[in-house]
Design a protein around this motif. Structure first.
Motif, PDB file in Angstrom:
ATOM      1  N   ILE A  89       0.748  -1.191   0.000  1.00 44.58           N
ATOM      2  CA  ILE A  89      -0.150   0.050  -0.024  1.00 44.58           C
ATOM      3  C   ILE A  89       0.922   1.212   0.056  1.00 44.58           C
ATOM      4  O   ILE A  89       1.792   1.199   0.658  1.00 44.58           O
ATOM      5  CB  ILE A  89      -1.045   0.020   1.137  1.00 44.58           C
ATOM      6  CG1 ILE A  89      -1.718  -1.297   1.316  1.00 44.58           C
ATOM      7  CG2 ILE A  89      -1.910   1.069   1.140  1.00 44.58           C
ATOM      8  CD1 ILE A  89      -2.651  -1.662   2.605  1.00 44.58           C
ATOM      9  N   TYR A 143      -5.712  -4.226  -0.445  1.00 52.44           N
ATOM     10  CA  TYR A 143      -5.800  -3.165  -1.233  1.00 52.44           C
ATOM     11  C   TYR A 143      -5.817  -3.493  -2.666  1.00 52.44           C
ATOM     12  O   TYR A 143      -4.959  -4.224  -3.103  1.00 52.44           O
ATOM     13  CB  TYR A 143      -4.646  -2.366  -1.045  1.00 52.44           C
ATOM     14  CG  TYR A 143      -4.420  -0.830  -1.859  1.00 52.44           C
ATOM     15  CD1 TYR A 143      -5.338   0.163  -1.475  1.00 52.44           C
ATOM     16  CD2 TYR A 143      -3.379  -0.629  -2.521  1.00 52.44           C
ATOM     17  CE1 TYR A 143      -5.329   1.411  -2.445  1.00 52.44           C
ATOM     18  CE2 TYR A 143      -3.103   0.214  -3.305  1.00 52.44           C
ATOM     19  CZ  TYR A 143      -4.287   1.447  -3.128  1.00 52.44           C
ATOM     20  OH  TYR A 143      -4.262   2.642  -3.738  1.00 52.44           O
ATOM     21  N   TRP A 150     -11.922  -2.175  -1.436  1.00 52.95           N
ATOM     22  CA  TRP A 150     -11.219  -2.966  -0.686  1.00 52.95           C
ATOM     23  C   TRP A 150     -11.898  -4.350  -0.743  1.00 52.95           C
ATOM     24  O   TRP A 150     -13.043  -4.596  -0.630  1.00 52.95           O
ATOM     25  CB  TRP A 150     -11.144  -2.536   0.720  1.00 52.95           C
ATOM     26  CG  TRP A 150     -10.287  -1.296   0.694  1.00 52.95           C
ATOM     27  CD1 TRP A 150     -10.607  -0.157   0.626  1.00 52.95           C
ATOM     28  CD2 TRP A 150      -8.845  -1.079   1.116  1.00 52.95           C
ATOM     29  NE1 TRP A 150      -9.688   1.065   0.845  1.00 52.95           N
ATOM     30  CE2 TRP A 150      -8.632   0.193   1.196  1.00 52.95           C
ATOM     31  CE3 TRP A 150      -7.805  -2.171   1.409  1.00 52.95           C
ATOM     32  CZ2 TRP A 150      -7.581   0.831   1.285  1.00 52.95           C
ATOM     33  CZ3 TRP A 150      -6.605  -1.579   1.572  1.00 52.95           C
ATOM     34  CH2 TRP A 150      -6.390  -0.188   1.659  1.00 52.95           C
TER      35      TRP A 150
END
Ligand SMILES: [Zn+2]
Length: 192
Positions: A89, A143, A150
């Motif tokens: 992420i 992610y 999500w």
């Protein structure tokens, strides 16, 4: 993004088209109201259509080695974007996540002794909750490159693992692929 071609075909980002019977697609959509369902075509390069909440949400492409829950990201010609979704992420996204969690803690829970705490591993965001000093796992979000999309997995204490297939828990109706939705669901699944 993968395309749905009326009435019962689907086109992958790679150009592959999967064709099904209309009845099959209708049944899969009906079954997908509460949980994700997977429909594989029978082509040599097998594609799997993922349905959720009555809609096609992703196509799993054999040409893009991805984990089953990863929704479509960039095509091969744009490796930069794909790397971002498979390696972890990005920091700027983590900044946004911290703000969302903080906002939820202060406006939705409103109890300083009961807060969600985020942690990260690769492309996963783990939401734990600290209730009166005790930290417990609640759920895991994957992610996909989009803050509104999500993939959700609830923590199952019976199995001591995260389960993306488990959809029968109190609060599951709040799961809407957002972080806020996941935290709302977590509050009902595991009341503080
Ligand atoms: Zn494909």
């Amino acid at each position: 993004m993968p395309k749905e071609i009326f009435p019962s075909s689907f086109e992958c980002d790679c150009g592959h088209q999967s064709d099904f019977f209309e009845n099959t697609v209708r049944e899969m959509k009906a079954m997908s109201q509460k949980k994700k369902v997977y429909l594989a075509d029978s082509a040599p390069e097998e594609h799997t259509i993922v349905f959720y909440r009555g809609k096609m949400v992703a196509i799993q492409c054999p040409k893009q080695a991805q984990s089953p829950d990863t929704k479509q990201s960039a095509p091969k010609s744009r490796p930069g974007k794909k790397r971002a979704t498979t390696r972890g992420i990005p920091d700027e996204v983590k900044t946004d996540i911290a703000a969302i969690v903080e906002h939820f803690n202060t406006t939705a829970i409103r109890d300083p002794l009961c807060v969600y705490v985020q942690r990260y591993k690769g492309k996963f965001l783990y939401l734990d909750r600290r209730d009166y000093g005790r930290l417990s796992p609640i759920c895991r979000l994957e992610y996909t490159g989009n803050m509104q999309k999500w993939s959700f997995a609830i923590y199952k204490y019976s199995d001591e693992r995260y389960d993306a297939e488990e959809w029968c828990f109190p609060g599951e109706e709040h799961v809407d692929c957002t972080i806020e939705g996941a935290m709302k669901a977590g509050l009902e699944a595991y009341p503080a």
